[in-house]
Design a protein around this motif. Structure first.
Motif, PDB file in Angstrom:
ATOM      1  N   GLY A  32       0.754  -1.249   0.000  1.00  0.00           N
ATOM      2  CA  GLY A  32       0.000   0.000   0.000  1.00  0.00           C
ATOM      3  C   GLY A  32       0.780   1.293   0.000  1.00  0.00           C
ATOM      4  O   GLY A  32       0.198   2.349  -0.080  1.00  0.00           O
ATOM      5  N   PHE A  33       2.129   1.244   0.104  1.00  0.00           N
ATOM      6  CA  PHE A  33       2.885   2.497   0.054  1.00  0.00           C
ATOM      7  C   PHE A  33       3.185   2.809  -1.403  1.00  0.00           C
ATOM      8  O   PHE A  33       3.953   2.105  -2.034  1.00  0.00           O
ATOM      9  CB  PHE A  33       4.215   2.363   0.811  1.00  0.00           C
ATOM     10  N   SER A  34       2.606   3.901  -1.907  1.00  0.00           N
ATOM     11  CA  SER A  34       2.724   4.081  -3.345  1.00  0.00           C
ATOM     12  C   SER A  34       3.487   5.348  -3.729  1.00  0.00           C
ATOM     13  O   SER A  34       3.207   5.965  -4.729  1.00  0.00           O
ATOM     14  CB  SER A  34       1.333   4.081  -3.971  1.00  0.00           C
ATOM     15  N   VAL A  35       4.454   5.745  -2.923  1.00  0.00           N
ATOM     16  CA  VAL A  35       5.188   6.982  -3.241  1.00  0.00           C
ATOM     17  C   VAL A  35       6.021   6.795  -4.507  1.00  0.00           C
ATOM     18  O   VAL A  35       6.162   7.687  -5.323  1.00  0.00           O
ATOM     19  CB  VAL A  35       6.090   7.399  -2.057  1.00  0.00           C
ATOM     20  N   LEU A  36       6.559   5.600  -4.665  1.00  0.00           N
ATOM     21  CA  LEU A  36       7.448   5.332  -5.791  1.00  0.00           C
ATOM     22  C   LEU A  36       6.921   4.128  -6.562  1.00  0.00           C
ATOM     23  O   LEU A  36       6.424   3.175  -5.963  1.00  0.00           O
ATOM     24  CB  LEU A  36       8.828   5.003  -5.208  1.00  0.00           C
ATOM     25  N   HIS A  37       7.049   4.165  -7.874  1.00  0.00           N
ATOM     26  CA  HIS A  37       6.647   3.023  -8.702  1.00  0.00           C
ATOM     27  C   HIS A  37       7.503   1.818  -8.302  1.00  0.00           C
ATOM     28  O   HIS A  37       8.725   1.946  -8.219  1.00  0.00           O
ATOM     29  CB  HIS A  37       6.906   3.380 -10.163  1.00  0.00           C
ATOM     30  N   ASP A  38       6.894   0.660  -8.052  1.00  0.00           N
ATOM     31  CA  ASP A  38       7.718  -0.432  -7.515  1.00  0.00           C
ATOM     32  C   ASP A  38       8.766  -0.947  -8.504  1.00  0.00           C
ATOM     33  O   ASP A  38       9.834  -1.388  -8.099  1.00  0.00           O
ATOM     34  CB  ASP A  38       6.909  -1.554  -6.858  1.00  0.00           C
ATOM     35  N   GLU A  39       8.516  -0.837  -9.803  1.00  0.00           N
ATOM     36  CA  GLU A  39       9.533  -1.277 -10.767  1.00  0.00           C
ATOM     37  C   GLU A  39      10.738  -0.328 -10.804  1.00  0.00           C
ATOM     38  O   GLU A  39      11.785  -0.667 -11.331  1.00  0.00           O
ATOM     39  CB  GLU A  39       8.940  -1.321 -12.178  1.00  0.00           C
ATOM     40  N   ALA A  40      10.540   0.883 -10.247  1.00  0.00           N
ATOM     41  CA  ALA A  40      11.614   1.872 -10.302  1.00  0.00           C
ATOM     42  C   ALA A  40      12.790   1.490  -9.420  1.00  0.00           C
ATOM     43  O   ALA A  40      13.894   1.996  -9.583  1.00  0.00           O
ATOM     44  CB  ALA A  40      11.091   3.233  -9.876  1.00  0.00           C
ATOM     45  N   LEU A  41      12.554   0.598  -8.484  1.00  0.00           N
ATOM     46  CA  LEU A  41      13.643   0.242  -7.574  1.00  0.00           C
ATOM     47  C   LEU A  41      14.685  -0.628  -8.261  1.00  0.00           C
ATOM     48  O   LEU A  41      15.858  -0.599  -7.920  1.00  0.00           O
ATOM     49  CB  LEU A  41      13.087  -0.522  -6.364  1.00  0.00           C
ATOM     50  N   ILE A  42      14.252  -1.404  -9.259  1.00  0.00           N
ATOM     51  CA  ILE A  42      15.132  -2.449  -9.808  1.00  0.00           C
ATOM     52  C   ILE A  42      16.424  -1.887 -10.436  1.00  0.00           C
ATOM     53  O   ILE A  42      17.510  -2.277 -10.013  1.00  0.00           O
ATOM     54  CB  ILE A  42      14.368  -3.353 -10.807  1.00  0.00           C
ATOM     55  N   PRO A  43      16.335  -0.968 -11.424  1.00  0.00           N
ATOM     56  CA  PRO A  43      17.590  -0.495 -12.025  1.00  0.00           C
ATOM     57  C   PRO A  43      18.527   0.155 -11.002  1.00  0.00           C
ATOM     58  O   PRO A  43      19.736  -0.102 -11.013  1.00  0.00           O
ATOM     59  CB  PRO A  43      17.140   0.525 -13.073  1.00  0.00           C
ATOM     60  N   ALA A  44      17.977   0.978 -10.105  1.00  0.00           N
ATOM     61  CA  ALA A  44      18.835   1.650  -9.123  1.00  0.00           C
ATOM     62  C   ALA A  44      19.468   0.609  -8.188  1.00  0.00           C
ATOM     63  O   ALA A  44      20.647   0.678  -7.861  1.00  0.00           O
ATOM     64  CB  ALA A  44      18.028   2.661  -8.323  1.00  0.00           C
ATOM     65  N   TYR A  45      18.688  -0.389  -7.807  1.00  0.00           N
ATOM     66  CA  TYR A  45      19.181  -1.443  -6.923  1.00  0.00           C
ATOM     67  C   TYR A  45      20.315  -2.221  -7.593  1.00  0.00           C
ATOM     68  O   TYR A  45      21.386  -2.420  -7.029  1.00  0.00           O
ATOM     69  CB  TYR A  45      18.018  -2.379  -6.573  1.00  0.00           C
ATOM     70  N   ARG A  46      20.087  -2.632  -8.840  1.00  0.00           N
ATOM     71  CA  ARG A  46      21.122  -3.401  -9.556  1.00  0.00           C
ATOM     72  C   ARG A  46      22.366  -2.571  -9.786  1.00  0.00           C
ATOM     73  O   ARG A  46      23.476  -3.066  -9.753  1.00  0.00           O
ATOM     74  CB  ARG A  46      20.581  -3.903 -10.898  1.00  0.00           C
TER      75      ARG A  46
END
Ligand code: ASP
Length: 449
Positions: A253-267
């Motif tokens: 339910g926390f929708s501040v950031l698009h959840d797919e947006a984490l992947i490139p930055a994380y990798r």
């Protein structure tokens, strides 16, 4: 070097754009600016992307599109006029908006994407112009030029890994680059968007591509709150979250950031910070690979509704080889995604999102489980919510669940199911939706006050 992404509400008006300019001017490391389309100026306002959807619908159903074109052009015009950017940029944007209505309708899988992408594309042109007028050496860059190539999946594009090398070349630019978010270009040169809210994804991709030291995502809140502000009065903003914690919170339910947006930055191992355009001195929330210091066991409490549970009981279920597989196979054949599966000795529950079911699918599940698997009891329970307490440091603390269950029992909240994965990043409780708010409040009180 920083990649900075501004969301729609940060770009909705001339006043907001002045704040954006100040933010960019105040730090010379802010070299790559990714922008959304103009968002809402007030609660009742319409986002430009939503106006483009209406325009697309009118165009494809062969209705008059003038009113839609005018609304969108006026939206940009009001910003251009207030910032005194001149007639040339308005002309450019008007033409681009009007020309959408000459794209082929037949055999064009990417038409919808071309309409939607125009929101960010024209905003990037406008913003680059505004930066230049204020003395910044800035340039608008189309994703095609930037090398942001994506798969041919309309409305759901994914980045092609080869893009990263191309994006890295952007580092050599001496100018501040203004890049429209939300879309890329396919190998066949079609405009293809990410899913809705996807400008965050562009920001993350660009940050990974140019190997930024930081990806700053500017929105209209002071970072990620420890609980939903609509439920808890003035929750605090979390100073630091790991990617895994963020993923768990976003899921529930926390929708501040698009959840797919984490992947490139994380990798790409790029730290990310969520900041507030309207309060830029607030440190916001940093999202990091690992916590940098001692942290409390629970960092946030999330909750989400519209869950359903399929509750199955069968005497001696534990001795029946393949029972679980057969149940899941029924769901698979009906193309249903499930989320959690708490079990007992002779019973199992499958928790899924309400949207996965239709009345027909429900009937099919009931008849197949009864007929093919001979279950003793079966119930499909609606109106459920899941509540999650999230924190990587729960692992090294005893009694976190005890604190949570005590807080919930004090409020007479019945726990229908409890589940904790082996990674111990979160503990999940399934409860009735009517108790969701009370549960979140009780947990916030127990862990943070
Ligand atoms: N403008 C797009 C949307 O409203 C993408 C974004 O703002 O991130 O979904």
């Amino acid at each position: 070097m920083k990649v900075v992404k501004f969301g729609g509400s940060s770009l909705a008006s001339a006043t907001q754009l002045q704040k954006v300019l100040d933010i960019v001017q105040s730090d010379s490391d802010r070299r790559f600016i990714v922008v959304s389309a103009p968002g809402k100026r007030s609660l009742e306002d319409t986002k430009v992307t939503d106006a483009l959807i209406k325009y697309y619908k009118a165009y494809t159903s062969e209705k008059d599109v003038t009113e839609h074109q005018e609304w969108i052009i006026k939206r940009y015009q009001s910003i251009i006029d207030e910032l005194d950017l001149g007639a040339k940029i308005l002309e450019k944007i008007s033409t681009a908006i009007i020309e959408l209505a000459s794209l082929p309708i037949e055999h064009n899988d990417f038409l919808y994407d071309a309409f939607l992408a125009a929101g960010e594309d024209n905003n990037a042109k406008l913003i680059a112009e505004y930066f230049k007028k204020n003395g910044l050496s800035a340039k608008y860059v189309h994703p095609r030029q930037a090398g942001l190539f994506v798969t041919s999946e309309p409305g759901n594009a994914r980045i092609l890994p080869s893009s990263y090398d191309k994006l890295e070349e952007l580092i050599d630019s001496d100018e501040i680059l203004v890049i429209p978010g939300f879309f890329g270009v396919t190998i066949d040169d079609q405009i293809c968007t990410f899913s809705r809210g996807g400008s965050d994804i562009t920001g993350s991709i660009v940050a990974a591509g140019v190997k930024a030291d930081l990806y700053e995502n500017f929105t209209d809140v002071d970072g990620i709150f420890a609980a939903h502000p609509g439920v808890v009065h003035h929750p605090h903003s979390i100073p630091e979250l790991t990617y895994r914690e963020m993923r768990e919170l976003a899921y529930a339910g926390f929708s501040v950031l698009h959840d797919e947006a984490l992947i490139p930055a994380y990798r790409g191992k790029i730290p990310l910070v969520i900041k507030n355009t309207n309060n830029p001195t607030h440190p916001g929330t940093r999202i990091v690979l690992e916590h940098t210091g001692e942290t409390i066991p629970v960092v946030g409490i999330a909750g989400d509704d519209k869950f359903v549970s399929i509750n199955i009981s069968k005497y001696l279920m534990n001795r029946e080889v393949g029972f679980g597989r057969k149940v899941l196979q029924i769901l698979e054949e009906l193309n249903i995604r499930w989320e959690h599966m708490p079990t007992g000795i002779d019973d199992m529950s499958i928790v899924l999102r309400e949207r996965e079911l239709t009345p027909i699918k429900e009937q099919e599940i009931i008849s197949r489980l009864t007929r093919d698997l001979g279950v003793d009891e079966l119930e499909i329970e609606h109106g459920l919510s899941i509540i999650m307490i999230v924190g990587e440091n729960m692992k090294s603390h005893i009694g976190v669940t005890a604190t949570a269950t005590k807080a919930l029992s004090d409020k007479r909240i019945n726990l229908e199911m409890i589940s904790q994965g082996s990674s111990e990043v979160s503990v999940m409780f399934v409860i009735k939706t009517e108790q969701e708010k009370a549960a979140i409040k009780a947990l916030y009180e127990a862990f943070f006050n």
